[in-house]
Design a protein around this motif. Structure first.
Motif, PDB file in Angstrom:
ATOM      1  N   TYR A   1       0.835  -1.207   0.000  1.00 13.18           N
ATOM      2  CA  TYR A   1       0.000   0.000   0.000  1.00 13.18           C
ATOM      3  C   TYR A   1       0.873   1.262   0.000  1.00 13.18           C
ATOM      4  N   LYS A   2       1.870   1.299   0.894  1.00  9.23           N
ATOM      5  CA  LYS A   2       2.725   2.493   0.996  1.00  9.23           C
ATOM      6  C   LYS A   2       3.552   2.701  -0.275  1.00  9.23           C
ATOM      7  N   ILE A   3       4.058   1.628  -0.856  1.00  9.89           N
ATOM      8  CA  ILE A   3       4.838   1.741  -2.092  1.00  9.89           C
ATOM      9  C   ILE A   3       3.948   2.251  -3.223  1.00  9.89           C
ATOM     10  N   SER A   4       2.740   1.718  -3.332  1.00  5.85           N
ATOM     11  CA  SER A   4       1.834   2.163  -4.401  1.00  5.85           C
ATOM     12  C   SER A   4       1.442   3.623  -4.214  1.00  5.85           C
ATOM     13  N   GLN A   5       1.215   4.059  -2.979  1.00  7.15           N
ATOM     14  CA  GLN A   5       0.879   5.458  -2.726  1.00  7.15           C
ATOM     15  C   GLN A   5       2.051   6.376  -3.047  1.00  7.15           C
ATOM     16  N   TRP A   6       3.264   5.914  -2.797  1.00  8.26           N
ATOM     17  CA  TRP A   6       4.467   6.674  -3.153  1.00  8.26           C
ATOM     18  C   TRP A   6       4.552   6.836  -4.670  1.00  8.26           C
ATOM     19  N   LEU A   7       4.281   5.761  -5.406  1.00  9.48           N
ATOM     20  CA  LEU A   7       4.306   5.842  -6.868  1.00  9.48           C
ATOM     21  C   LEU A   7       3.233   6.798  -7.381  1.00  9.48           C
ATOM     22  N   VAL A   8       2.037   6.716  -6.816  1.00  7.16           N
ATOM     23  CA  VAL A   8       0.940   7.604  -7.229  1.00  7.16           C
ATOM     24  C   VAL A   8       1.310   9.059  -6.949  1.00  7.16           C
ATOM     25  N   SER A   9       1.894   9.328  -5.790  1.00  5.68           N
ATOM     26  CA  SER A   9       2.245  10.709  -5.443  1.00  5.68           C
ATOM     27  C   SER A   9       3.368  11.269  -6.326  1.00  5.68           C
ATOM     28  N   ASN A  10       4.089  10.380  -7.030  1.00  5.75           N
ATOM     29  CA  ASN A  10       5.154  10.812  -7.944  1.00  5.75           C
ATOM     30  C   ASN A  10       4.804  10.477  -9.392  1.00  5.75           C
ATOM     31  N   LYS A  11       3.520  10.389  -9.708  1.00  5.86           N
ATOM     32  CA  LYS A  11       3.119   9.926 -11.034  1.00  5.86           C
ATOM     33  C   LYS A  11       3.616  10.826 -12.159  1.00  5.86           C
ATOM     34  N   ASP A  12       3.885  12.096 -11.887  1.00  2.00           N
ATOM     35  CA  ASP A  12       4.399  12.991 -12.925  1.00  2.00           C
ATOM     36  C   ASP A  12       5.765  12.525 -13.434  1.00  2.00           C
ATOM     37  N   VAL A  13       6.518  11.793 -12.623  1.00  2.00           N
ATOM     38  CA  VAL A  13       7.816  11.259 -13.027  1.00  2.00           C
ATOM     39  C   VAL A  13       7.648  10.168 -14.096  1.00  2.00           C
ATOM     40  N   PHE A  14       6.484   9.522 -14.110  1.00  2.00           N
ATOM     41  CA  PHE A  14       6.250   8.408 -15.023  1.00  2.00           C
ATOM     42  C   PHE A  14       5.535   8.830 -16.302  1.00  2.00           C
ATOM     43  N   GLU A  15       5.479  10.125 -16.575  1.00  2.00           N
ATOM     44  CA  GLU A  15       4.820  10.625 -17.793  1.00  2.00           C
ATOM     45  C   GLU A  15       5.758  10.563 -18.968  1.00  2.00           C
TER      46      GLU A  15
END
Length: 186
Positions: A172-186
């Protein structure tokens, strides 16, 4: 007056320790007990998930967990959760389990140790073969509070159930970290 002062000096350490143990026993977390779907993480598509626990340090007053169980449990949960992302760019996840504590039975309220999992996560871009973030992100995961853990999970849960709880929270925490940095994955 001297007698009172001597009593005070003798009592402050045990009182401080008791207070600390009481409040750590009452800590509450707000993590879900089940893994919930993750919103879009931009152009993220899951490549490989590699989890290593070969150098994981077992904490004081901990039950044993095999390297293979630590690795497989976390890898399976991360893969299941993040494989649903439908971006166009592959990213790989590397997780190193640094340490863990799977609580043994203790004395309720006085000594009811908490289960803990410490992981370091790195993300790699498949196309550039570079790390997305310069340094790994460290997560310290503490067991969630539930009816089964209020008196200490060592009394009410098996080591496998404790690990399941910790890896659910870690995912859960890892997925929330990825979501909060989703602009990096654009």
């Amino acid at each position: 007056k001297r007698l009172i002062m001597k009593l005070y000096i003798k009592m402050w350490k045990p009182l401080l320790i008791t207070t600390f143990l009481f409040f750590t026993g009452c800590s509450i977390s707000d993590y879900p007990s089940d893994i919930t779907p993750v919103p879009s993480i931009g152009n993220f598509k899951l490549g490989h998930v590699v989890v290593k626990a070969e150098n994981a340090q077992k904490g004081f007053f901990s039950r044993n967990a095999s390297e293979q169980i630590l690795e497989n449990t976390l890898k399976k949960k991360l893969s299941n959760l993040l494989s649903k992302q439908n971006g166009n760019q592959f990213f790989h996840i590397s997780v190193v389990v640094s340490g863990y504590v799977l609580a043994k039975p203790g004395i309720p309220i006085i000594l009811s140790p908490k289960s803990i999992l410490i992981v370091d996560v790195s993300i790699f871009n498949d196309e550039s073969e570079q790390k997305v973030f310069n340094k790994p992100k460290r997560f310290s995961i503490f067991e969630s509070l539930s009816g089964n853990t209020i008196l200490g999970s060592g009394l009410t849960l098996t080591a496998e159930e404790q690990l399941d709880n910790l890896t659910t929270i870690a995912t859960y925490k890892i997925s929330q970290w990825l979501v909060s940095n989703k602009d990096v994955f654009e």
